[in-house]
Design a protein around this motif. Structure first.
Motif, short mmCIF file in Angstrom:
data_model
loop_
_atom_site.label_atom_id
_atom_site.label_comp_id
_atom_site.label_asym_id
_atom_site.label_seq_id
_atom_site.Cartn_x
_atom_site.Cartn_y
_atom_site.Cartn_z
N ASP A 1 -9.48 -4.08 -10.77
CA ASP A 1 -10.33 -4.31 -9.59
C ASP A 1 -10.20 -5.74 -9.07
O ASP A 1 -11.05 -6.23 -8.34
CB ASP A 1 -11.78 -3.94 -9.88
CG ASP A 1 -12.29 -4.61 -11.15
OD1 ASP A 1 -11.60 -5.53 -11.65
OD2 ASP A 1 -13.37 -4.23 -11.62
N THR A 2 -9.09 -6.42 -9.46
CA THR A 2 -8.82 -7.75 -8.92
C THR A 2 -7.45 -7.77 -8.26
O THR A 2 -6.61 -6.91 -8.51
CB THR A 2 -8.83 -8.83 -10.03
OG1 THR A 2 -7.76 -8.55 -10.95
CG2 THR A 2 -10.15 -8.85 -10.78
N VAL A 3 -7.27 -8.77 -7.38
CA VAL A 3 -5.98 -8.93 -6.72
C VAL A 3 -5.58 -10.41 -6.78
O VAL A 3 -6.42 -11.29 -6.58
CB VAL A 3 -6.02 -8.40 -5.26
CG1 VAL A 3 -7.14 -9.04 -4.45
CG2 VAL A 3 -4.69 -8.58 -4.55
N PHE B 1 -8.81 -1.55 -0.33
CA PHE B 1 -7.42 -1.96 -0.60
C PHE B 1 -6.91 -1.21 -1.82
O PHE B 1 -7.37 -1.44 -2.94
CB PHE B 1 -7.32 -3.47 -0.81
CG PHE B 1 -5.91 -3.95 -1.04
CD1 PHE B 1 -4.93 -3.76 -0.07
CD2 PHE B 1 -5.55 -4.58 -2.23
CE1 PHE B 1 -3.62 -4.19 -0.27
CE2 PHE B 1 -4.24 -5.02 -2.44
CZ PHE B 1 -3.28 -4.82 -1.46
N HIS B 2 -5.98 -0.31 -1.58
CA HIS B 2 -5.43 0.51 -2.66
C HIS B 2 -3.95 0.19 -2.82
O HIS B 2 -3.18 0.33 -1.86
CB HIS B 2 -5.61 1.99 -2.35
CG HIS B 2 -7.05 2.36 -2.17
ND1 HIS B 2 -7.96 2.36 -3.22
CD2 HIS B 2 -7.75 2.71 -1.07
CE1 HIS B 2 -9.15 2.70 -2.77
NE2 HIS B 2 -9.06 2.92 -1.46
N SER B 3 -3.56 -0.24 -4.00
CA SER B 3 -2.16 -0.56 -4.23
C SER B 3 -1.82 -0.36 -5.70
O SER B 3 -2.54 -0.84 -6.58
CB SER B 3 -1.88 -2.02 -3.84
OG SER B 3 -0.57 -2.37 -4.23
N LYS C 1 -10.91 -7.27 -5.64
CA LYS C 1 -10.20 -6.55 -4.56
C LYS C 1 -11.18 -5.85 -3.62
O LYS C 1 -12.28 -5.47 -4.03
CB LYS C 1 -9.21 -5.57 -5.16
CG LYS C 1 -9.81 -4.24 -5.54
CD LYS C 1 -8.74 -3.19 -5.76
CE LYS C 1 -9.35 -1.80 -5.87
NZ LYS C 1 -9.66 -1.21 -4.57
N LEU D 1 -1.76 -3.28 -8.23
CA LEU D 1 -2.91 -3.77 -8.99
C LEU D 1 -3.08 -3.02 -10.30
O LEU D 1 -4.00 -3.31 -11.08
CB LEU D 1 -4.19 -3.66 -8.16
CG LEU D 1 -4.14 -4.23 -6.74
CD1 LEU D 1 -5.54 -4.22 -6.12
CD2 LEU D 1 -3.57 -5.64 -6.73
N GLU E 1 0.81 -1.22 0.00
CA GLU E 1 0.00 0.00 0.00
C GLU E 1 0.84 1.28 0.00
O GLU E 1 0.31 2.37 0.16
CB GLU E 1 -0.95 -0.03 1.20
CG GLU E 1 -1.99 -1.13 1.03
CD GLU E 1 -2.47 -1.70 2.35
OE1 GLU E 1 -3.66 -1.62 2.62
OE2 GLU E 1 -1.64 -2.24 3.11
N VAL F 1 -3.57 -13.18 -4.99
CA VAL F 1 -3.10 -13.27 -3.61
C VAL F 1 -2.79 -14.70 -3.22
O VAL F 1 -3.39 -15.64 -3.75
CB VAL F 1 -4.17 -12.66 -2.65
CG1 VAL F 1 -5.48 -13.44 -2.69
CG2 VAL F 1 -3.65 -12.55 -1.23
N VAL G 1 -7.73 -7.70 1.75
CA VAL G 1 -7.64 -7.49 0.30
C VAL G 1 -8.94 -7.78 -0.45
O VAL G 1 -9.08 -7.45 -1.62
CB VAL G 1 -6.50 -8.33 -0.34
CG1 VAL G 1 -5.15 -7.89 0.18
CG2 VAL G 1 -6.70 -9.82 -0.13
N CYS G 2 -9.94 -8.42 0.21
CA CYS G 2 -11.18 -8.82 -0.47
C CYS G 2 -12.36 -8.65 0.48
O CYS G 2 -12.29 -9.11 1.62
CB CYS G 2 -11.04 -10.28 -0.91
SG CYS G 2 -12.44 -10.93 -1.81
#
Ligand code: AMP
Ligand code: MG
Length: 210
Positions: A113-115, A104-106, A100, A109, A41, A117, A74-75
């Motif tokens: 809008d997906t992460v 959760f801001h990173s 996501k 990504l 982050e 993990v 994260v979700c």
């Protein structure tokens, strides 16, 4: 040049966490290949990481969390099939792409809008991420286009002068994680790795696209 520290040394976890808190980059052994950890982050840290890897700015970075219990960081609404795979394969070499969390801001990504993990199956990494307390990047420690390093020596040769701390933990597992995307209509393998499609299908009770 990176400071090199042995994984067995007492101050290893504290040193790594200090570097993460300061927005630095830690190269470390994992259950798959050597990885590059930055505070996910922290925009400046993630930007440094993209530069260190010569990574295309539109190619997202996977994220490590320290346990299934950290998934809510994260979700927002963890889908049932994600829980099934997480329970079956974590800690371990399965990276799962999920929606996501709103909060959760990173930069990892890259605006998506997906992460992607996973909880890595490596005690030292888990201890570092747990002590740090927030998600970290879990990308391979290679320069884009070069092979993923499985020893500290190989990692040092590629990227040692671009990171702040390099943890030497001997030979890493070797095979990369399998990446499965659960955000589409049916599960899809984005990268074949240590976990086979058949193992995933057995747990989900459904066919996956390969
Ligand atoms: P690396 O960062 O080289 O260890 O490889 C990680 C892989 O995960 C790359 O191929 C990325 O494109 C992929 N990846 C990371 N985040 C996502 C995501 N949100 N959706 C799909 N693929 C992803
Ligand atoms: Mg890679």
């Amino acid at each position: 040049m990176a400071r090199i520290i042995l994984a067995q040394s007492q101050e290893c976890i504290a040193e790594a966490v200090n570097v993460l808190r300061g927005g630095g980059l830690v190269c470390l052994p994992t259950d798959t290949v050597y990885g590059l950890a930055a505070a996910a982050e922290n925009n400046a840290a993630v930007q440094r990481l993209f530069a260190a890897k010569d990574r295309a700015s539109d190619n997202p970075l996977p994220i490590f969390i320290s346990s299934i219990n950290a998934l809510p960081s994260v979700c927002d609404d963890v889908p049932v099939d994600v829980m099934q795979l997480a329970n079956a394969f974590w800690p371990g070499a399965l990276t799962i792409v999920i929606p996501k969390a709103n909060a959760f801001h990173s930069l990892a990504l890259v605006g998506g809008d997906t992460v992607a993990v996973r909880v890595p199956g490596h005690e030292l990494v888990l201890a570092i991420v747990k002590e740090f307390g927030r998600p970290v990047t879990g990308t391979s420690a290679n320069i884009s286009g070069l092979p993923s390093p499985s020893t500290a020596y190989d990692a040092d040769a590629q990227i040692g002068d671009r990171v702040d701390l390099l943890i030497d933990g001997g030979r890493a597992g070797g095979a990369e994680s399998t990446i499965v995307d659960l955000t589409g209509e049916r599960p899809a393998i984005l990268r074949q790795g240590a976990v086979s499609a058949q193992e995933i299908e057995r747990v989900l009770g459904a066919k996956v696209s390969k």
